[in-house]
Design a protein around this motif. Structure first.
Motif, PDB file in Angstrom:
ATOM      1  N   GLU A 121       0.843  -1.187   0.000  1.00 49.22           N
ATOM      2  CA  GLU A 121       0.000   0.000   0.000  1.00 49.22           C
ATOM      3  C   GLU A 121       0.882   1.242   0.000  1.00 49.22           C
ATOM      4  O   GLU A 121       1.807   1.355   0.809  1.00 49.22           O
ATOM      5  CB  GLU A 121      -0.906   0.004   1.234  1.00 49.22           C
ATOM      6  N   GLY A 123      -0.507   4.393   0.131  1.00 50.23           N
ATOM      7  CA  GLY A 123      -1.242   5.502   0.733  1.00 50.23           C
ATOM      8  C   GLY A 123      -1.986   6.304  -0.312  1.00 50.23           C
ATOM      9  O   GLY A 123      -2.278   5.838  -1.399  1.00 50.23           O
ATOM     10  N   SER A 124      -2.289   7.572   0.028  1.00 44.75           N
ATOM     11  CA  SER A 124      -2.999   8.435  -0.906  1.00 44.75           C
ATOM     12  C   SER A 124      -2.232   9.740  -1.068  1.00 44.75           C
ATOM     13  O   SER A 124      -1.359  10.072  -0.272  1.00 44.75           O
ATOM     14  CB  SER A 124      -4.419   8.700  -0.408  1.00 44.75           C
ATOM     15  N   TYR A 125      -2.595  10.471  -2.076  1.00 39.80           N
ATOM     16  CA  TYR A 125      -1.956  11.760  -2.327  1.00 39.80           C
ATOM     17  C   TYR A 125      -3.012  12.725  -2.864  1.00 39.80           C
ATOM     18  O   TYR A 125      -4.092  12.313  -3.278  1.00 39.80           O
ATOM     19  CB  TYR A 125      -0.793  11.606  -3.314  1.00 39.80           C
ATOM     20  N   SER A 126      -2.682  13.959  -2.871  1.00 43.43           N
ATOM     21  CA  SER A 126      -3.591  14.991  -3.400  1.00 43.43           C
ATOM     22  C   SER A 126      -3.059  15.480  -4.728  1.00 43.43           C
ATOM     23  O   SER A 126      -1.872  15.766  -4.876  1.00 43.43           O
ATOM     24  CB  SER A 126      -3.694  16.173  -2.436  1.00 43.43           C
ATOM     25  N   ARG A 132      -8.200  13.919  -3.248  1.00 41.54           N
ATOM     26  CA  ARG A 132      -7.406  12.778  -2.750  1.00 41.54           C
ATOM     27  C   ARG A 132      -7.452  11.622  -3.729  1.00 41.54           C
ATOM     28  O   ARG A 132      -8.483  11.261  -4.225  1.00 41.54           O
ATOM     29  CB  ARG A 132      -7.944  12.318  -1.394  1.00 41.54           C
ATOM     30  N   ARG A 133      -6.346  11.081  -3.938  1.00 38.20           N
ATOM     31  CA  ARG A 133      -6.254   9.918  -4.840  1.00 38.20           C
ATOM     32  C   ARG A 133      -5.523   8.828  -4.140  1.00 38.20           C
ATOM     33  O   ARG A 133      -4.739   8.938  -3.329  1.00 38.20           O
ATOM     34  CB  ARG A 133      -5.521  10.317  -6.106  1.00 38.20           C
TER      35      ARG A 133
END
Length: 133
Positions: A121, A123-126, A132-133
């Motif tokens: 994983e 995580g996510s990012y902007s 958020r993606r």
């Protein structure tokens, strides 16, 4: 069977037309083939696996790879038999030997034979709009 006499009557086999030497005269007491275990061992056929047994014993002892994997390795060396022959031989080895207790086994495959993927994983990012993606 005249006169009500059946084969169960005592002496019925004495009247039959059987040779005196019995059934063992031609084949012997070992059976119809007349071969004992020692003779059978002497006439044992060569296996397609014979030339690869030392290699398999060494590799299986080091790695514990499956019969399918080891068959692929020895096919590259010229083996023409099935993986089932290899599986039966490895079962014989298992009867008397212990396989390495390692949790993971490293093995190398030729290029193009295996693919790997990392499913970790991240995580996510902007993105630039703040989504958020």
């Amino acid at each position: 069977m005249d006169g009500g006499q059946g084969l169960e009557e005592a002496g019925a086999f004495d009247k039959a037309d059987l040779p005196d030497d019995g059934i063992f005269a031609e084949h012997g007491p070992e059976g119809a083939a007349g071969r004992d275990a020692e003779q059978a061992a002497e006439t044992k056929r060569a296996s397609k696996l014979d030339a690869y047994k030392e290699y398999l014993k060494k590799r299986y002892g080091e790695t514990g790879l499956s019969a399918v994997r080891l068959t692929e390795e020895i096919r590259a060396m010229g083996f023409g038999g099935s993986w089932d022959i290899v599986r039966r031989y490895l079962r014989e080895l298992d009867a008397g030997a212990k396989v390495s207790a390692k949790a993971t086994v490293r093995f190398e495959t030729p290029p193009g034979r295996q693919a790997q993927a990392d499913w970790a994983e991240v995580g996510s990012y902007s993105d630039e709009k703040g989504n958020r993606r």
